[in-house]
Design an enzyme around this catalytic site. Structure first.
Site, PDB file in Angstrom:
ATOM      1  N   GLY A   1      31.549  11.495  -0.387  1.00 47.70           N
ATOM      2  CA  GLY A   1      31.444  11.422  -1.884  1.00 47.70           C
ATOM      3  C   GLY A   1      30.436  12.410  -2.408  1.00 47.70           C
ATOM      4  O   GLY A   1      30.226  12.521  -3.638  1.00 47.70           O
TER       5      GLY A   1
ATOM      6  N   ASP B   1      25.427   0.335   1.217  1.00 49.31           N
ATOM      7  CA  ASP B   1      26.264   1.381   0.877  1.00 49.31           C
ATOM      8  C   ASP B   1      27.449   1.600   2.092  1.00 49.31           C
ATOM      9  O   ASP B   1      27.213   0.853   2.877  1.00 49.31           O
ATOM     10  CB  ASP B   1      25.252   2.746   1.084  1.00 49.31           C
ATOM     11  CG  ASP B   1      25.816   3.786   0.529  1.00 49.31           C
ATOM     12  OD1 ASP B   1      27.011   4.079   0.156  1.00 49.31           O
ATOM     13  OD2 ASP B   1      25.220   4.937   0.861  1.00 49.31           O
TER      14      ASP B   1
ATOM     15  N   LYS C   1      27.959   9.990   6.615  1.00 48.45           N
ATOM     16  CA  LYS C   1      28.113   9.806   5.323  1.00 48.45           C
ATOM     17  C   LYS C   1      28.032  11.171   4.474  1.00 48.45           C
ATOM     18  O   LYS C   1      27.902  12.226   4.856  1.00 48.45           O
ATOM     19  CB  LYS C   1      26.815   8.933   4.627  1.00 48.45           C
ATOM     20  CG  LYS C   1      26.939   7.416   5.248  1.00 48.45           C
ATOM     21  CD  LYS C   1      25.776   6.783   4.812  1.00 48.45           C
ATOM     22  CE  LYS C   1      25.579   6.595   3.358  1.00 48.45           C
ATOM     23  NZ  LYS C   1      26.997   6.597   2.517  1.00 48.45           N
ATOM     24  N   GLY C   2      28.510  10.998   2.949  1.00 50.47           N
ATOM     25  CA  GLY C   2      28.636  12.180   2.204  1.00 50.47           C
ATOM     26  C   GLY C   2      30.116  12.365   1.932  1.00 50.47           C
ATOM     27  O   GLY C   2      30.062  13.655   1.259  1.00 50.47           O
TER      28      GLY C   2
ATOM     29  N   ASP D   1      31.483   7.046   6.128  1.00 46.92           N
ATOM     30  CA  ASP D   1      32.758   7.536   6.417  1.00 46.92           C
ATOM     31  C   ASP D   1      33.301   7.368   8.069  1.00 46.92           C
ATOM     32  O   ASP D   1      34.340   7.219   8.329  1.00 46.92           O
ATOM     33  CB  ASP D   1      32.732   9.214   6.350  1.00 46.92           C
ATOM     34  CG  ASP D   1      32.455   9.395   4.746  1.00 46.92           C
ATOM     35  OD1 ASP D   1      33.188   9.217   4.003  1.00 46.92           O
ATOM     36  OD2 ASP D   1      31.386   9.953   4.299  1.00 46.92           O
TER      37      ASP D   1
ATOM     38  N   GLY E   1      30.724   5.373  -3.771  1.00 44.11           N
ATOM     39  CA  GLY E   1      31.823   5.400  -2.950  1.00 44.11           C
ATOM     40  C   GLY E   1      33.029   4.244  -3.426  1.00 44.11           C
ATOM     41  O   GLY E   1      32.281   3.299  -4.318  1.00 44.11           O
ATOM     42  N   SER E   2      34.048   4.091  -2.870  1.00 43.85           N
ATOM     43  CA  SER E   2      34.992   3.346  -3.244  1.00 43.85           C
ATOM     44  C   SER E   2      34.759   1.784  -3.038  1.00 43.85           C
ATOM     45  O   SER E   2      34.879   0.797  -3.608  1.00 43.85           O
ATOM     46  CB  SER E   2      36.462   3.673  -2.851  1.00 43.85           C
ATOM     47  OG  SER E   2      36.532   3.822  -1.658  1.00 43.85           O
ATOM     48  N   THR E   3      34.111   1.720  -1.665  1.00 45.42           N
ATOM     49  CA  THR E   3      33.590   0.514  -1.184  1.00 45.42           C
ATOM     50  C   THR E   3      32.597  -0.314  -2.242  1.00 45.42           C
ATOM     51  O   THR E   3      32.433  -1.388  -2.484  1.00 45.42           O
ATOM     52  CB  THR E   3      33.248   0.538   0.266  1.00 45.42           C
ATOM     53  OG1 THR E   3      34.210   1.343   0.981  1.00 45.42           O
ATOM     54  CG2 THR E   3      33.271  -0.862   1.063  1.00 45.42           C
TER      55      THR E   3
ATOM     56  N   GLU F   1      21.478   9.027  -1.041  1.00 43.97           N
ATOM     57  CA  GLU F   1      21.745   7.943  -0.118  1.00 43.97           C
ATOM     58  C   GLU F   1      20.693   7.798   1.061  1.00 43.97           C
ATOM     59  O   GLU F   1      20.143   6.910   1.278  1.00 43.97           O
ATOM     60  CB  GLU F   1      23.259   8.059   0.232  1.00 43.97           C
ATOM     61  CG  GLU F   1      24.190   7.631  -0.658  1.00 43.97           C
ATOM     62  CD  GLU F   1      25.694   8.176  -0.241  1.00 43.97           C
ATOM     63  OE1 GLU F   1      26.373   7.759  -0.804  1.00 43.97           O
ATOM     64  OE2 GLU F   1      25.828   8.794   1.110  1.00 43.97           O
TER      65      GLU F   1
END
Ligand code: 5RP
Length: 218
Positions: A96, A80, A93-94, A83, A28-30, A102
């Site tokens: 992405g 990680d 999560k998910g 969301d 992800g972006s983070t 993950e």
């Protein structure tokens, strides 16, 4: 500060948890910011187990060695994004689409450090559409079962996971019992993984905020 700057702040703070060895790395972006920071201390780690092709490619470009989880064994640390997180560090999560790998790495790690901007902290999980990875032939069946559970599943058309499967994004879920719903959805035939991380929540949540990184521990 904009949202991306807050993600970057959380990612940098996660470096404090890197003590060496092999690090589990999410998607992800983070996490992209975390990978860029990890590259600055890459001599300190043996390498990384990656949760997606995208993260693998970014780490390869930085010269961070990529390890296979089967060879690496249990990991000390997994970093990680998420969301959504509730106060118990149970996550959705998910976004992405990397939720299955993950979840595997989270399960195999002693400490799961979740990094996010402060907007991801919620009282009740479910405002963010809940991703569910499904075997392609089970898409319609699983969608009908998710409707029975009170959700509105939307097929993420045109998206194939790294495992060759499909994603249903389930809208309208108010997830009051995350661990129970995680088990219920995981038990549907054809579901590979649901994006609720409640049975194995995060251990530490680092939230980027205007006041600096806020750290919540389980
Ligand atoms: C990918 C994920 C991500 O961690 C989640 O979607 C958060 O992404 P971002 O850091 O871009 O906000 O679960 O499958």
């Amino acid at each position: 500060m904009d949202q991306d700057a807050l993600k970057k702040q959380a990612a940098e703070a996660a470096l404090d948890y890197v003590e060496g060895g092999i690090v589990g790395v999410g998607t992800g972006s983070t996490v992209n910011h975390f990978i860029d920071y990890l590259a600055t201390i890459k001599g300190k780690v043996e390498g990384a187990v990656s949760s997606s092709e995208v993260s693998t490619e970014r780490m390869r470009q930085h010269g961070i060695p990529i390890m296979d989880l089967n060879a690496a064994g249990d990991l000390a640390l997994y970093v990680d994004g998420a969301d959504e997180s509730n106060q118990d560090l149970q996550l959705i999560k998910g976004g992405g689409g990397a939720l299955t790998r993950e979840k595997i790495i989270a399960a195999a790690s002693a400490k799961f450090v979740c990094i996010a901007d402060q907007s991801k902290l919620v009282d009740l999980l479910g405002n963010f559409p809940l991703p569910v990875e499904v075997i392609p032939m089970a898409r319609s069946y699983v969608a009908r079962e998710l409707v029975k559970l009170g959700g509105t599943p939307i097929w993420r058309e045109g998206f194939i996971t790294d495992n060759g499967n499909l994603i249903l994004d389930v809208q309208g879920m108010q997830i009051r019992e995350p661990a129970k719903l995680e088990q219920q959805i995981n038990n549907l035939a054809g579901v590979v993984t649901v994006g609720i991380f409640a049975l194995r929540p995060a251990d530490v949540l680092i939230l980027g905020s205007e006041q600096g990184p806020q750290i919540i521990t389980a």
